[in-house]
Design an enzyme around this catalytic site. Structure first.
Site, PDB file in Angstrom:
ATOM      1  N   SER A  50       0.863  -1.168   0.000  1.00  0.00           N
ATOM      2  CA  SER A  50       0.000   0.000   0.000  1.00  0.00           C
ATOM      3  C   SER A  50       0.909   1.230   0.000  1.00  0.00           C
ATOM      4  O   SER A  50       2.139   1.103  -0.049  1.00  0.00           O
ATOM      5  CB  SER A  50      -1.017  -0.037   1.146  1.00  0.00           C
ATOM      6  OG  SER A  50      -0.402  -0.393   2.326  1.00  0.00           O
ATOM      7  N   ASP A  82      -1.176  -0.919  -4.081  1.00  0.00           N
ATOM      8  CA  ASP A  82      -2.542  -1.185  -3.618  1.00  0.00           C
ATOM      9  C   ASP A  82      -3.250   0.096  -3.143  1.00  0.00           C
ATOM     10  O   ASP A  82      -2.643   0.915  -2.441  1.00  0.00           O
ATOM     11  CB  ASP A  82      -2.461  -2.194  -2.465  1.00  0.00           C
ATOM     12  CG  ASP A  82      -3.738  -2.988  -2.296  1.00  0.00           C
ATOM     13  OD1 ASP A  82      -4.433  -3.199  -3.305  1.00  0.00           O
ATOM     14  OD2 ASP A  82      -4.025  -3.408  -1.153  1.00  0.00           O
ATOM     15  N   GLY A 182      -9.514  -5.830   7.055  1.00  0.00           N
ATOM     16  CA  GLY A 182      -9.382  -6.038   8.497  1.00  0.00           C
ATOM     17  C   GLY A 182     -10.017  -7.355   8.901  1.00  0.00           C
ATOM     18  O   GLY A 182     -10.162  -8.259   8.086  1.00  0.00           O
ATOM     19  N   HIS A 215     -11.130  -8.262  -2.624  1.00  0.00           N
ATOM     20  CA  HIS A 215     -10.444  -7.579  -1.521  1.00  0.00           C
ATOM     21  C   HIS A 215     -10.891  -8.189  -0.194  1.00  0.00           C
ATOM     22  O   HIS A 215     -11.870  -8.920  -0.135  1.00  0.00           O
ATOM     23  CB  HIS A 215     -10.756  -6.082  -1.567  1.00  0.00           C
ATOM     24  CG  HIS A 215      -9.963  -5.359  -2.606  1.00  0.00           C
ATOM     25  ND1 HIS A 215      -8.876  -4.589  -2.299  1.00  0.00           N
ATOM     26  CD2 HIS A 215     -10.051  -5.351  -3.954  1.00  0.00           C
ATOM     27  CE1 HIS A 215      -8.346  -4.096  -3.416  1.00  0.00           C
ATOM     28  NE2 HIS A 215      -9.051  -4.553  -4.442  1.00  0.00           N
ATOM     29  N   ASN A 237      -6.787 -10.622  -2.207  1.00  0.00           N
ATOM     30  CA  ASN A 237      -5.885  -9.733  -1.469  1.00  0.00           C
ATOM     31  C   ASN A 237      -5.853 -10.111   0.009  1.00  0.00           C
ATOM     32  O   ASN A 237      -6.906 -10.213   0.650  1.00  0.00           O
ATOM     33  CB  ASN A 237      -6.385  -8.289  -1.562  1.00  0.00           C
ATOM     34  CG  ASN A 237      -6.173  -7.692  -2.940  1.00  0.00           C
ATOM     35  OD1 ASN A 237      -5.756  -8.366  -3.867  1.00  0.00           O
ATOM     36  ND2 ASN A 237      -6.467  -6.412  -3.056  1.00  0.00           N
TER      37      ASN A 237
HETATM   38  P1  13P Z   1      -7.412  -7.797   4.477  1.00  0.00           P
HETATM   39  O1  13P Z   1      -6.580  -6.824   5.268  1.00  0.00           O
HETATM   40  O2  13P Z   1      -8.782  -7.965   5.040  1.00  0.00           O
HETATM   41  O3  13P Z   1      -6.708  -9.080   4.251  1.00  0.00           O
HETATM   42  O4  13P Z   1      -7.662  -7.117   3.038  1.00  0.00           O
HETATM   43  C1  13P Z   1      -6.567  -6.923   2.187  1.00  0.00           C
HETATM   44  C2  13P Z   1      -6.918  -6.129   0.999  1.00  0.00           C
HETATM   45  O5  13P Z   1      -7.991  -6.236   0.438  1.00  0.00           O
HETATM   46  C3  13P Z   1      -5.883  -5.240   0.482  1.00  0.00           C
HETATM   47  O6  13P Z   1      -6.288  -4.553  -0.657  1.00  0.00           O
END
Ligand code: 13P
Length: 291
Positions: A50, A82, A182, A215, A237
């Site tokens: 990110s 990301d 999360g 995601h 992800n």
């Molecule tokens: P999580 O943190 O829930 O694994 O999601 C990751 C995500 O979608 C990053 O783009």
């Protein structure tokens, strides 16, 4: 040798009903652990940063690490930016050598989302070798600088999804389907797998043009993952789980070896714990042996 963009490995995955794991990393140790897992399981893989970790290490350093690790790995590896909400930073990362860029303008009004996403897609396509991810609807929870309250999260409209992909020219597409960043508050989060299947069918009915992204991987039940694979999910992800693994493994090791002061041993323990978590995901998304 193994530098790829996301679209090429995801088209292959979508055609064969498996997905590529996409793992958010914050440091070199996690980067190495993800590659370890990909090499061990012969999986194609997407490493993601990110914005904050990318800025912390610097794009030049991040891309240098990527090229060094990916070029000697016998599996395809993509480096993805990301959830970037800043067009200028998307362009900086594209110039530096990231091979997939996500412009996240999903909090903007629909037309503005299209305008910003298209600007980034056009820029990356002019460079060549870079695919672009866009998002429609919003994913609840927190990922780096992007925060969406659960009750503000909106699911993607299928008809609009098709129009969005056509007008922006994105290579891969993340429709909001109820997943969240999360940790899920319930054991069985309500995920609209049918909406995913409908969007996949409408976008990719006659051959895969625009593979789909899921995601909010952390905490998704395995049967939901399987339903999403069948519905066309070609990239999952995973971020929070790896952050937790990193901190928990460090805590566990230091607690058990309080007087040791040997960073190499600590790093090995953490790298191994991360590698195992990533392998588990590669098994769940069925990418093992596909590279
Ligand atoms: P999580 O943190 O829930 O694994 O999601 C990751 C995500 O979608 C990053 O783009």
């Amino acid at each position: 040798m193994s530098i790829v963009n996301a679209k090429e490995i995801m088209i292959e995955a979508a055609k064969n009903k498996y997905a590529v794991g996409a793992f958010n990393i914050t440091d070199l140790l996690q980067f190495e652990a993800v590659i370890d897992a990909a090499v061990e399981t012969k999986s194609p893989v997407i490493v993601q940063t990110s914005v904050k970790p990318s800025q912390f290490l610097g794009t030049k350093m991040m891309v240098a690490i990527y090229r060094t690790l990916a070029e000697s790995a016998p599996v395809p590896v993509c480096l993805h930016l990301d959830h970037c909400t800043d067009i200028a930073y998307c362009k900086t990362c594209a110039d530096a050598g990231y091979t997939n860029i996500m412009i996240d303008a999903s909090k903007q009004a629909y037309e503005e989302n299209i305008r910003q996403t298209k600007e980034v897609a056009d820029y990356c396509h002019a460079i060549g070798g870079i695919s672009v991810e866009g998002e429609l609807g919003t994913v609840g929870g927190v990922e780096d600088q992007v925060k969406v309250a659960e009750d503000e999260a909106q699911l993607a409209n299928p008809q609009q999804s098709v129009e969005f992909c056509e007008r922006t020219g994105v290579d891969i597409f993340a429709p909001a389907i109820g997943t969240a960043h999360g940790v899920y508050k319930t054991k069985n989060p309500k995920i609209d797998t049918e909406r995913m299947a409908t969007i996949h069918k409408m976008l990719n009915g006659n051959g895969i043009k625009t593979p789909l992204v899921v995601h909010g991987g952390t905490g998704l039940p395995e049967d939901t993952i399987k339903k999403l694979l069948a519905a066309g999910g070609a990239k999952f992800n995973v971020s929070t789980e790896l952050k937790r693994t990193l901190i928990d493994a460090k805590f566990e090791y230091i607690s058990a070896h309080r007087e040791e002061y040997d960073p190499g041993k600590l790093d090995k323990f953490v790298r191994d714990a991360t590698r195992k978590a990533v392998i588990h995901w590669m098994e769940m998304v069925e990418s093992v042996g596909k590279a």
